[in-house]
Motif scaffolding. Structure first.
Motif, mmCIF file in Angstrom:
data_model
loop_
_atom_site.group_PDB
_atom_site.id
_atom_site.type_symbol
_atom_site.label_atom_id
_atom_site.label_comp_id
_atom_site.label_asym_id
_atom_site.label_seq_id
_atom_site.Cartn_x
_atom_site.Cartn_y
_atom_site.Cartn_z
ATOM 1 N N ARG A 184 37.309 60.947 34.055
ATOM 2 C CA ARG A 184 38.702 60.885 34.515
ATOM 3 C C ARG A 184 39.305 62.286 34.577
ATOM 4 O O ARG A 184 39.965 62.650 35.550
ATOM 5 C CB ARG A 184 39.530 59.997 33.589
ATOM 6 N N GLU A 243 40.922 47.433 46.323
ATOM 7 C CA GLU A 243 39.553 47.927 46.092
ATOM 8 C C GLU A 243 39.472 48.852 44.875
ATOM 9 O O GLU A 243 38.480 48.846 44.156
ATOM 10 C CB GLU A 243 39.079 48.663 47.360
ATOM 11 N N LEU A 244 40.516 49.643 44.667
ATOM 12 C CA LEU A 244 40.494 50.611 43.560
ATOM 13 C C LEU A 244 41.139 50.054 42.294
ATOM 14 O O LEU A 244 41.272 50.767 41.297
ATOM 15 C CB LEU A 244 41.224 51.902 43.976
ATOM 16 N N HIS A 245 41.549 48.804 42.343
ATOM 17 C CA HIS A 245 42.230 48.212 41.177
ATOM 18 C C HIS A 245 41.232 48.041 40.034
ATOM 19 O O HIS A 245 40.115 47.575 40.243
ATOM 20 C CB HIS A 245 42.829 46.858 41.564
ATOM 21 N N PRO A 246 41.629 48.416 38.807
ATOM 22 C CA PRO A 246 40.670 48.358 37.694
ATOM 23 C C PRO A 246 40.173 46.954 37.356
ATOM 24 O O PRO A 246 39.116 46.822 36.741
ATOM 25 C CB PRO A 246 41.457 48.951 36.507
ATOM 26 N N ASP A 289 44.180 54.016 34.212
ATOM 27 C CA ASP A 289 43.416 53.352 35.261
ATOM 28 C C ASP A 289 44.317 52.813 36.367
ATOM 29 O O ASP A 289 43.851 52.544 37.483
ATOM 30 C CB ASP A 289 42.592 52.205 34.664
ATOM 31 N N ASP A 307 39.760 44.482 39.750
ATOM 32 C CA ASP A 307 39.208 43.814 40.933
ATOM 33 C C ASP A 307 37.686 43.802 40.883
ATOM 34 O O ASP A 307 37.057 44.777 40.458
ATOM 35 C CB ASP A 307 39.684 44.529 42.199
ATOM 36 N N ARG A 314 37.654 40.282 38.410
ATOM 37 C CA ARG A 314 36.303 40.008 37.941
ATOM 38 C C ARG A 314 36.331 38.745 37.084
ATOM 39 O O ARG A 314 37.309 38.525 36.340
ATOM 40 C CB ARG A 314 35.771 41.178 37.113
ATOM 41 N N GLY A 327 35.776 59.355 41.780
ATOM 42 C CA GLY A 327 36.557 58.578 42.737
ATOM 43 C C GLY A 327 36.057 57.172 42.931
ATOM 44 O O GLY A 327 36.821 56.274 43.284
ATOM 45 N N ASP A 347 44.387 50.136 31.020
ATOM 46 C CA ASP A 347 45.101 51.347 30.626
ATOM 47 C C ASP A 347 45.961 51.869 31.784
ATOM 48 O O ASP A 347 45.591 51.740 32.943
ATOM 49 C CB ASP A 347 44.104 52.450 30.226
ATOM 50 N N VAL A 362 34.959 55.304 40.630
ATOM 51 C CA VAL A 362 35.167 54.521 39.405
ATOM 52 C C VAL A 362 36.563 53.890 39.453
ATOM 53 O O VAL A 362 37.552 54.587 39.627
ATOM 54 C CB VAL A 362 35.043 55.428 38.153
ATOM 55 N N ASP A 363 36.624 52.580 39.296
ATOM 56 C CA ASP A 363 37.934 51.906 39.301
ATOM 57 C C ASP A 363 38.553 51.890 37.914
ATOM 58 O O ASP A 363 39.769 51.893 37.775
ATOM 59 C CB ASP A 363 37.778 50.452 39.771
ATOM 60 N N CYS A 364 37.697 51.822 36.905
ATOM 61 C CA CYS A 364 38.202 51.658 35.542
ATOM 62 C C CYS A 364 37.500 52.673 34.636
ATOM 63 O O CYS A 364 36.388 52.432 34.172
ATOM 64 C CB CYS A 364 37.929 50.221 35.083
ATOM 65 N N PHE A 365 38.163 53.806 34.428
ATOM 66 C CA PHE A 365 37.541 54.872 33.636
ATOM 67 C C PHE A 365 37.351 54.439 32.184
ATOM 68 O O PHE A 365 36.425 54.875 31.515
ATOM 69 C CB PHE A 365 38.393 56.139 33.698
ATOM 70 N N SER A 366 38.241 53.587 31.717
ATOM 71 C CA SER A 366 38.128 53.169 30.310
ATOM 72 C C SER A 366 37.030 52.130 30.125
ATOM 73 O O SER A 366 36.769 51.708 28.999
ATOM 74 C CB SER A 366 39.470 52.625 29.829
ATOM 75 N N CYS A 367 36.392 51.724 31.215
ATOM 76 C CA CYS A 367 35.337 50.699 31.117
ATOM 77 C C CYS A 367 33.936 51.291 31.247
ATOM 78 O O CYS A 367 32.958 50.560 31.142
ATOM 79 C CB CYS A 367 35.502 49.654 32.211
#
Lengths: 260, 246
Positions: free
Chosen positions: A215, B177-180, B132, B182, B121, A200, B129, A202-207
């Protein structure tokens, strides 16, 4: 009929709602309160918590196995009840007390903040979870860690529930205890904090490393989390049922059926 | 009263108070509360003020309280209401009344301005993706009807508008906040100015959301957990002290 009306609702319980909004918090208070009473009675009972290979989940893990027969931890204050249940129950009790679902349930049912949606709380102060003691709700994840550890020992006791004097076997009690532990595990795995810790945050699982695995784990736990309330209730009832089952067998009131 | 007629008790007045007035409205199949209010406007009360726009539960304009429950009037079918008693329609309680069923919801837009905005960032590639994006897309469903703000007891009962931004704004904050892409951390804002600790997660916001956004489970609790990460987790605090990381 026309009449003057204030815009602000009145005192405690004031609402324009027509449905029986009080039924849900009343039932919740009754059932939760009943469980607290039952769990304390079962813990103070300190007997009839095992029968054959079965051990009540309220007394699992078996401290006699861990500490040795008759051994009681030194250093505990004299007022501390001499029942192993009290050495165990703080973790699941604290886990449920700080659980995001139960918080909703008892804030509505016991503190009436609010008693129901759109129902007045009356003119009372409110600080939410910003001040002591409710700020301690933020330690929920530490109780999760304790419960996860406990689950490992408790599953060991489940396995022992299939080991009879004449070897491996399956009794109704084995299945009752295993079912209870499955429901307790489901409740624990559907925890909001676990979901956060697993992915939860993690904002970007692919990163990130192992992103796809995290994920998938996050999505799996999220699916369980959608039914956290259901897990909470059925696991609670199952604990009572399993404890009663062992108690009745131990007292000779109920005969355990051996299936295998 | 015939079976094809319903009595509506509608709030008429302004900020200083008002009264409930009764209107008899003919009922037809598929009718919603907003239809009844429009009928009242057209047949005897042309000065009845109501905010509406799409009549399709997508613009978020016609929020009100129907029989004490915060709802969109355009989504409240009469066949779902008991018509043997008058249907009570009042403005949202949490916000000041301008006239009749119209409330001043401008505080919400002021609260929205307080949230640190989406901040990508540095040097980030503007590509991510779908997997995400899934989480934040749920929050984009918000139609800003402010029913969640209205029902939230922190705002409704305790009027803590200065200390708490409310569930709708926490959904907005979660969307950032949860944006991939941000790169900003809003936990300090959420704990202090956002007042997230005032939310005691009683889920009324989720219950009234006409877009079925799981506000508490998917927006507020994840934000609360991030606040715990940064402010209430003693082991993490120790780790940060020892390693100087994160």
């Amino acid at each position: 009929m026309n009449g003057s009306t204030p815009l602000a609702a009145g005192g405690f319980g004031a609402t324009q709602r027509r449905d029986a909004w009080w039924i849900e918090p009343a039932i919740t208070a009754f059932v939760l309160g009943g469980f607290v009473v039952y769990a304390n009675w079962a813990a103070f009972r300190n007997r009839d918590f095992s029968f054959g290979p079965y051990l009540s989940p309220l007394y699992s893990p078996n401290l006699e196995h861990l500490l040795g027969p008759g051994v009681w931890p030194s250093g505990l204050p004299s007022w501390f009840p001499r029942s192993p249940a009290f050495l165990i129950m703080w973790a699941p009790a604290g886990f449920r007390l700080t659980c995001y679902y139960y918080r909703k349930a008892y804030y509505r049912s016991f503190t009436a903040h609010p008693p129901a949606c759109g129902v007045s709380e009356g003119n009372r102060g409110y600080r939410g979870e910003t001040a002591f003691p409710l700020v301690l709700q933020n330690l929920h994840r530490y109780l999760l860690y304790a419960v996860l550890l406990l689950l490992g020992f408790q599953w060991y006791d489940v396995a022992l529930g299939f080991r009879f004097e004449d070897g491996f076997g399956v009794g109704v009690g084995s299945l009752v205890i295993a079912g209870t532990m499955a429901l307790l595990t489901g409740y624990t795995l559907s925890c909001h904090s676990l979901r956060h810790l697993a992915g939860g945050k993690v904002d970007c699982f692919s990163c990130v490393r192992f992103g796809e695995a995290r994920r998938r784990l996050f999505l799996g736990l999220s699916r369980m989390n959608e039914h956290h309330m259901l897990w909470a209730w059925v696991s609670l009832f199952s604990v009572i049922f399993a404890d009663l089952y062992v108690l009745l067998c131990a007292k000779g009131i109920w005969t355990d059926l051996r299936l295998l | 009263m015939s079976a094809t007629e319903a009595v509506f008790r509608v709030f008429r007045g302004g900020r200083e108070g008002g009264e409930m007035r009764e209107y008899r409205v003919p009922v037809s199949p598929g009718m919603v509360v907003l239809d009844a209010v429009h009928w009242i406007q057209a047949h005897g009360a042309p000065d009845l003020a109501v905010r509406w726009n799409c009549k399709a539960a997508k613009c978020g304009s016609c929020s009100a309280e129907v029989n004490g429950k915060p709802r969109l009037m355009c989504k409240s079918r009469l066949d779902s209401l008991p018509l043997d008693r008058p249907v009570v329609v009042r403005p949202m309680k949490t916000f000041p009344v301008i006239k009749d069923l119209v409330t001043d919801v401008s505080w919400n837009f002021e609260a929205a301005k307080r949230i640190p905005p989406f901040t990508p960032r540095p040097g980030v590639e503007w590509k991510y993706d779908q997997a995400d994006a899934d989480r934040v897309q749920e929050f984009r469903k918000c139609i800003e009807c402010f029913l969640c703000q209205n029902v939230c007891h922190v705002l409704r009962e305790h009027d803590k508008k200065g200390a708490f931004v409310g569930p709708a704004m926490l959904v907005r904050a979660a969307g950032y906040e949860l944006h991939p892409l941000d790169g900003l951390t809003r936990t300090g804002f959420l704990r202090e100015q956002g007042g997230i600790g005032l939310c005691n997660i009683t889920k009324c916001c989720t219950e009234v959301c006409p877009e079925s956004i799981r506000i508490t489970d998917n927006a507020i609790i994840p934000l609360k957990e991030r606040v715990v990460d940064d402010f209430y987790d003693p082991l993490r605090w120790l780790w940060r002290k020892v390693t100087g990381k994160g």
